[in-house]
Design a protein around this motif. Structure first.
Motif, PDB file in Angstrom:
ATOM      1  N   HIS A  25       0.828  -1.141  -0.052  1.00 32.80           N
ATOM      2  CA  HIS A  25       0.128   0.017   0.025  1.00 32.80           C
ATOM      3  C   HIS A  25       0.898   1.189   0.226  1.00 32.80           C
ATOM      4  CE1 HIS A  25      -3.120   2.872   0.983  1.00 32.80           C
ATOM      5  NE2 HIS A  25      -2.616   3.281   2.416  1.00 32.80           N
ATOM      6  N   TYR A 158      -6.145  20.931  -3.125  1.00 32.80           N
ATOM      7  CA  TYR A 158      -7.031  19.764  -2.690  1.00 32.80           C
ATOM      8  C   TYR A 158      -6.112  18.801  -1.871  1.00 32.80           C
ATOM      9  CZ  TYR A 158     -10.024  15.576  -2.719  1.00 32.80           C
ATOM     10  OH  TYR A 158     -10.617  14.469  -2.394  1.00 32.80           O
ATOM     11  N   GLU A 161      -4.739  19.885   1.266  1.00 34.72           N
ATOM     12  CA  GLU A 161      -5.930  20.372   2.352  1.00 34.72           C
ATOM     13  C   GLU A 161      -6.492  19.129   2.792  1.00 34.72           C
ATOM     14  OE1 GLU A 161      -9.521  20.832   4.470  1.00 34.72           O
ATOM     15  OE2 GLU A 161      -9.252  19.412   2.542  1.00 34.72           O
ATOM     16  N   THR A 162      -6.692  18.005   2.069  1.00 35.45           N
ATOM     17  CA  THR A 162      -7.216  16.655   2.832  1.00 35.45           C
ATOM     18  C   THR A 162      -5.920  15.878   3.488  1.00 35.45           C
ATOM     19  OG1 THR A 162      -6.351  15.515   0.675  1.00 35.45           O
ATOM     20  CG2 THR A 162      -8.517  16.207   0.726  1.00 35.45           C
ATOM     21  N   ALA A 165      -6.291  17.884   6.752  1.00 32.12           N
ATOM     22  CA  ALA A 165      -7.549  17.520   7.591  1.00 32.12           C
ATOM     23  C   ALA A 165      -7.390  16.259   8.043  1.00 32.12           C
ATOM     24  CB  ALA A 165      -8.595  17.564   6.285  1.00 32.12           C
ATOM     25  N   ARG A 166      -6.846  15.330   7.362  1.00 40.78           N
ATOM     26  CA  ARG A 166      -6.884  13.853   7.902  1.00 40.78           C
ATOM     27  C   ARG A 166      -5.821  13.961   9.055  1.00 40.78           C
ATOM     28  NH1 ARG A 166      -9.180  10.110   9.267  1.00 40.78           N
ATOM     29  NH2 ARG A 166      -8.157   8.439  10.097  1.00 40.78           N
ATOM     30  N   ALA A 169      -7.957  15.000  11.724  1.00 38.54           N
ATOM     31  CA  ALA A 169      -8.959  13.854  12.042  1.00 38.54           C
ATOM     32  C   ALA A 169      -8.324  12.592  13.120  1.00 38.54           C
ATOM     33  CB  ALA A 169      -9.599  13.160  10.973  1.00 38.54           C
ATOM     34  N   GLU A 185      -2.547   3.424   9.779  1.00 41.95           N
ATOM     35  CA  GLU A 185      -3.066   4.340   9.497  1.00 41.95           C
ATOM     36  C   GLU A 185      -2.241   5.624   9.286  1.00 41.95           C
ATOM     37  OE1 GLU A 185      -6.673   4.837   9.409  1.00 41.95           O
ATOM     38  OE2 GLU A 185      -6.359   6.609   8.574  1.00 41.95           O
TER      39      GLU A 185
ATOM     40  N   TYR B  90     -16.263   9.763  -1.475  1.00 45.09           N
ATOM     41  CA  TYR B  90     -15.139   9.684  -0.831  1.00 45.09           C
ATOM     42  C   TYR B  90     -14.150  10.931  -1.041  1.00 45.09           C
ATOM     43  CZ  TYR B  90     -10.668   8.155   0.390  1.00 45.09           C
ATOM     44  OH  TYR B  90      -9.268   8.277   1.252  1.00 45.09           O
ATOM     45  N   PRO B  91     -14.231  11.608  -2.196  1.00 46.21           N
ATOM     46  CA  PRO B  91     -13.319  12.742  -2.605  1.00 46.21           C
ATOM     47  C   PRO B  91     -13.904  13.956  -1.661  1.00 46.21           C
ATOM     48  CG  PRO B  91     -13.552  11.857  -4.758  1.00 46.21           C
ATOM     49  CD  PRO B  91     -14.272  10.907  -3.638  1.00 46.21           C
ATOM     50  N   LEU B  92     -15.277  14.001  -1.561  1.00 46.58           N
ATOM     51  CA  LEU B  92     -15.520  15.248  -0.730  1.00 46.58           C
ATOM     52  C   LEU B  92     -15.650  14.896   0.771  1.00 46.58           C
ATOM     53  CD1 LEU B  92     -19.196  15.770  -3.054  1.00 46.58           C
ATOM     54  CD2 LEU B  92     -17.031  17.224  -2.713  1.00 46.58           C
ATOM     55  N   LYS B  94     -13.312  13.290   1.963  1.00 45.15           N
ATOM     56  CA  LYS B  94     -11.814  13.346   2.515  1.00 45.15           C
ATOM     57  C   LYS B  94     -11.602  14.871   2.755  1.00 45.15           C
ATOM     58  CE  LYS B  94      -7.938  11.542   0.575  1.00 45.15           C
ATOM     59  NZ  LYS B  94      -6.865  11.430  -0.422  1.00 45.15           N
ATOM     60  N   ILE B  95     -12.055  15.631   2.169  1.00 43.02           N
ATOM     61  CA  ILE B  95     -11.938  17.227   2.619  1.00 43.02           C
ATOM     62  C   ILE B  95     -12.206  17.382   4.409  1.00 43.02           C
ATOM     63  CG2 ILE B  95     -12.765  19.599   2.316  1.00 43.02           C
ATOM     64  CD1 ILE B  95     -13.595  18.882  -0.471  1.00 43.02           C
ATOM     65  N   ALA B  96     -13.053  16.773   4.764  1.00 43.58           N
ATOM     66  CA  ALA B  96     -13.245  16.570   6.254  1.00 43.58           C
ATOM     67  C   ALA B  96     -12.230  15.561   6.888  1.00 43.58           C
ATOM     68  CB  ALA B  96     -14.695  16.341   6.605  1.00 43.58           C
ATOM     69  N   GLY B  97     -11.399  15.032   6.278  1.00 43.65           N
ATOM     70  CA  GLY B  97     -10.428  14.233   6.950  1.00 43.65           C
ATOM     71  C   GLY B  97     -10.913  12.712   7.028  1.00 43.65           C
ATOM     72  N   SER B  99     -10.607   8.779   6.341  1.00 41.87           N
ATOM     73  CA  SER B  99      -9.372   8.242   6.286  1.00 41.87           C
ATOM     74  C   SER B  99      -8.958   7.659   4.903  1.00 41.87           C
ATOM     75  CB  SER B  99      -9.296   6.774   7.119  1.00 41.87           C
ATOM     76  OG  SER B  99      -8.315   5.854   6.732  1.00 41.87           O
ATOM     77  N   GLY B 100      -7.836   7.667   4.188  1.00 40.94           N
ATOM     78  CA  GLY B 100      -7.513   7.254   2.956  1.00 40.94           C
ATOM     79  C   GLY B 100      -7.745   5.222   3.062  1.00 40.94           C
ATOM     80  N   ILE B 101      -7.347   4.774   3.911  1.00 43.00           N
ATOM     81  CA  ILE B 101      -7.428   3.302   3.853  1.00 43.00           C
ATOM     82  C   ILE B 101      -8.745   2.572   4.339  1.00 43.00           C
ATOM     83  CG2 ILE B 101      -4.865   3.262   4.137  1.00 43.00           C
ATOM     84  CD1 ILE B 101      -5.143   2.374   6.770  1.00 43.00           C
ATOM     85  N   PHE B 201      -5.637   0.999  -6.041  1.00 40.86           N
ATOM     86  CA  PHE B 201      -6.649   2.265  -5.827  1.00 40.86           C
ATOM     87  C   PHE B 201      -7.827   1.716  -6.043  1.00 40.86           C
ATOM     88  CE2 PHE B 201      -2.366   4.130  -6.431  1.00 40.86           C
ATOM     89  CZ  PHE B 201      -2.119   4.523  -5.141  1.00 40.86           C
TER      90      PHE B 201
END
Lengths: 217, 643
Positions: A25, A158, A161-162, A165-166, A169, A185, B90-92, B94-97, B99-101, B201
């Motif tokens: 990954h 973008y 920002e992501t 933001a992550r 979070a 993670e 999901y792309p939207l 992600k703006i709020a954080g 997780s990617g996995i 992906f």
């Protein structure tokens, strides 16, 4: 001919397998980031080819009548913002590697703000141009450059920002040390930040080249 | 870190990557229906916005055509489509954080095929239906073309309608052909062949399919706009002078280009990173090599097409002059950009075909693949050289004559790595005891057809011949022999070979044999006469021709109708074998050594219970005592050699 059906079993989840998949990954994020740079390079190369092709052709003597130029103040301002965003991202990542998460967050949010400003300036420049889009070869390629720059700024901002933001979070969900932890993670997130920063560095090189082409030459 | 052959025994039932999985379902969730509704709403909004913004522009008032409104309509239609299917959730988030996995768990059952699925097997089957729909509509247009060419004086269509049909047919088919293998078979099979449990992906993979379908609809939207008269190549300045349907062509190409880039990106990254332990590059199956080479071409060549399309859209919507020589642009710029993508695209279509037959030949010859590494090198060589040949498409139109020998040379050079791949096939067939099953028949047909297409290609690369036959039916026949005779026959071979694995059901052999013989015979009877028609001077894209060519044209048309009928037989075979009289497929009906056949059928969501350890390449047929392909992890589970 094999005439028996295999029966699906349950998925094993040994520590070795978990580690293998995590490495794959993270490797994907690394490879994906570099491949994305390759895609971006070819997209920009098409623009650069168009610029030099039309410039050398100078069809109907209409490449650039009267050496008209897009507003250089906007150009330098947008470039300055792009460079600042990239440098902040690179600085933030270097601080992150030293464990200074707060520095990364401040640099990250500042860079996001600057990226949005660059995006706004690039859009605003379209209504301040001293030429019509089809008035010359230069004017046409400049509009093409402007649209591509909007796409580039949108994507880089973008992505930044992501990432920021992550980080917030993760701190919220797992506690203050989550960003620097050895969890899947956190490792995935740090790989993403590294790829993002690498792309930011490349984007500023491209921006320098385009600045020279459209505002200086 | 490696996974050793001695495995720990702890087993859990929950996949580790599904954290906080969200199960979507029900009538009010996102699916094809909501996507259609959102696309229509988006289109109407965009059209209204475009009229509001540009309705009073002098160019709009004077011409009566508002390209801004048409473009905005299509743009917001595509955005609505993606929103409606759930591609942007999901792309939207992600703006709020988010997780990617995290992974969103798919809905179970048949309805998953109408949703945004992140399972590569579901996406692969979605692609099967998607490309077949593409092919069917493009094929109907081909029938319309051959109907018009039945008679040079009695016409079914007007000249304008005819060129619109030709243009739409060419564009649809070329766009379909870029994804016909990589989409269905690449997405479904690559993880299974490399011993992976997933794509790198999965969301990007799903996005590639749904943007592909959006592109299909955008290109088809040209018809209600009055079509476009440029053929599939979209040459300027006709591009700038054409009606509003041209927007659909340009934007459709950009949208499908986005799908091609994302599909190639995901598959390339997956192959590089998710190969099972032990699957070194020298052990990678040939189909995977071919898909990797194709994915590299897709990710690097398609951005140029995307840029070219963007410039074309700007010319029409924003009145720039990229392709207008009077205002400092150049129509040759389009030709260069288009063919910089367009020629690698030819190999985007050819390489997966070679990959399929290289996978099938050893199975039905019961012999190891001859010179596997040479074949892989040939694929890489073709992929690299394909970036250096594009100017042979413009030998007649704008290239500096002094440059012609260089591009003639590079074009002829590419026949060398192509020859490598061909020789791998011939070497495998040599002295083999061949089992003439359907996949093998289609594979053998590919070699016959591609030989004719390839040899005529060598002639076409020579400038003198090119000057003589350019723009005529000779060229048309050449590329149909390579693309249809090569790729489509390989696709059919791949479907007959792998659909039993993908669906768990065998396709009917008797019906398949009818399809094969009709398709093979009438493909050649349709297109071989076109070489003669072309040498006698009939140009492409013209709705009439010299009276003395009617006999050959009628022969070709009637053959084409029967060729079209053979595809209906295939559709009937699918319906018959899946719904009317389904026959359960054995787990490994062809006795293949390929890793994809060693996992359970139907393939479980996680593909492999344990990540396999690969110990050799999958082509050791008829080698007594050869090492097993892989350790799948269970007791006695090493895949043996059925010889």
């Amino acid at each position: 001919m094999t005439d028996t059906y295999n029966k699906p079993g349950v998925m094993s989840n040994t520590p070795e397998e978990v580690e293998f998949e995590l490495r794959a990954h993270i490797g994907s994020i690394w490879t994906g980031g570099r491949l994305f740079i390759g895609m971006y390079t070819f997209m920009i190369a098409a623009l650069a080819f168009s610029y030099f092709y039309l410039r050398s052709s100078n069809n109907s003597m209409e490449w650039r009548p009267n050496h008209v130029t897009a507003p250089t103040a906007y150009g330098w301002a947008i470039y300055g913002c792009t460079a600042a965003m990239s440098l902040l991202a690179i600085f933030g990542q270097s601080r992150l590697r030293k464990g200074q998460v707060a520095d990364w967050l401040v640099a990250g949010w500042t860079a996001v703000g600057i990226g949005l400003l660059a995006l706004f300036l690039q859009l605003w420049e379209f209504v301040a141009l001293p030429f019509y889009p089809g008035s010359s070869g230069y004017a046409s390629t400049f509009i093409g450059f402007g649209v591509m720059n909007v796409i580039t700024l949108f994507v880089t901002t973008y992505w930044l920002e992501t990432s920021v933001a992550r980080a917030h979070a993760m701190k919220r969900e797992f506690g203050a040390g989550a960003v620097l932890a050895k969890t899947a993670e956190a490792r995935s997130w740090r790989a993403n930040v590294a790829s993002m920063t690498y792309f930011q560095g490349f984007a500023v090189l491209v921006a320098t080249m385009l600045l020279l082409m459209f505002y200086v030459l | 870190m490696t996974i050793s052959a001695e495995r720990p025994t702890d087993v859990v039932t929950t996949p580790p990557s599904i954290n906080g999985a969200v199960r979507r379902g029900g009538w009010f969730s996102q699916h094809l229906g909501t996507a259609l509704v959102a696309a229509i709403v988006g289109y109407l909004f965009g059209h209204w916005l475009g009229n509001h913004v540009a309705g009073n522009y002098p160019v709009v008032v004077n011409s009566g055509v508002n390209d801004v409104a048409n473009f905005f309509g299509l743009l917001f239609g595509v955005i609505g489509w993606l929103l409606g299917i759930g591609a942007l959730n999901y792309p939207l988030a992600k703006i709020a954080g988010r997780s990617g996995i995290e992974k969103t768990q798919d809905v179970e059952g048949f309805s998953k095929y109408f949703r945004y699925s992140t399972d590569h097997k579901t996406v692969g089957l979605q692609y099967v239906i998607g490309v077949c729909l593409f092919m069917f509509t493009g094929g109907l247009l081909a029938m319309a073309i051959r109907t018009e060419l039945l008679n040079p004086t009695i016409h079914v269509f007007s000249p304008g309608t005819y060129i619109e049909i030709v243009s739409e047919h060419g564009t649809i088919m070329m766009m379909m052909a870029t994804s016909i293998v990589l989409g269905p078979l690449g997405n479904y099979l690559v993880p299974l062949m490399i011993g992976s449990r997933r794509m790198a992906f999965p969301r990007i993979e799903a996005f590639s399919f749904w943007i592909f379908t959006a592109g299909y609809m955008v290109i088809f939207s040209a018809l209600p706009y009055g079509g476009f008269p440029t053929g599939w190549t979209g040459y300027a300045p006709l591009q700038n002078q054409a009606g509003p349907g041209m927007i659909s062509y340009l934007f459709g190409f950009a949208v499908i280009g986005l799908g091609m880039m994302t599909a190639g990106f995901n598959i390339a990254v997956t192959i590089v990173n998710y190969r099972a332990p032990g699957l070194t590059w020298s052990r990678v199956p040939m189909f995977v090599w071919s898909i990797l080479a194709t994915a590299a071409l897709l990710t690097l060549a398609t951005p140029v097409l995307f840029s070219a399309g963007l410039f074309g859209i700007l010319d029409r919507v924003d009145q720039t002059a990229f392709y207008v020589a009077e205002h400092g642009g150049s129509s040759y710029l389009w030709e260069n950009l288009f063919w910089f993508f367009g020629h690698p695209e030819v190999y985007i279509m050819a390489l997966p075909a070679f990959g399929i037959v290289a996978e099938i030949l050893p199975v039905f010859c019961r012999k190891p693949l001859f010179a596997q590494k040479v074949g892989a090198a040939g694929m890489i060589g073709v992929a690299l050289l394909s970036f250096f040949v594009w100017q042979h498409h413009i030998f007649q139109s704008g290239i500096n004559p002094d440059m012609r020998p260089l591009f003639m040379l590079t074009t002829e050079l590419i026949s060398i790595p192509t020859g490598f791949i061909f020789l791998v096939g011939m070497g495998t067939l040599y002295k083999a005891k061949i089992r003439y099953e359907l996949p093998m028949l289609f594979s053998l047909a590919l070699f016959f057809n591609f030989l004719i297409g390839g040899l005529t290609g060598v002639f076409l690369s020579d400038v003198p011949v090119n000057v003589t036959v350019h723009g005529g039916f000779f060229v048309l026949s050449h590329f149909h022999y390579t693309i249809m005779g090569g790729l489509l026959f390989a696709f059919m071979a791949g479907l007959y070979y792998w659909l039993p694995k993908m669906t768990g059901l065998m396709l009917n052999k008797k019906i398949g044999l009818w399809q094969f013989w009709l398709m093979f015979v009438f493909f050649n009877l349709t297109f071989f006469p076109m070489f003669i028609i072309g040498l006698l001077g009939q140009p492409r894209r013209v709705y009439t021709y010299a009276k003395n060519l009617q006999g050959l044209n009628d022969f070709s048309s009637i053959s084409a109708f029967i060729l079209g009928f053979s595809f209906l037989i295939f559709a009937w075979n699918l319906a018959y074998s899946w719904f009317i009289k389904p026959q359960k497929a054995p787990a490994n009906p062809w006795d293949s050594l390929g890793l994809e056949w060693q996992t359970a059928t139907p393939v479980p969501e996680h593909n492999f219970d344990r990540i396999p350890v690969i110990m050799t390449d999958p082509y050791h047929y008829s080698e007594p005592g050869a090492q097993a392909l892989a350790d799948l992890g269970g007791v006695g589970s090493s895949t043996g050699n059925p010889a």
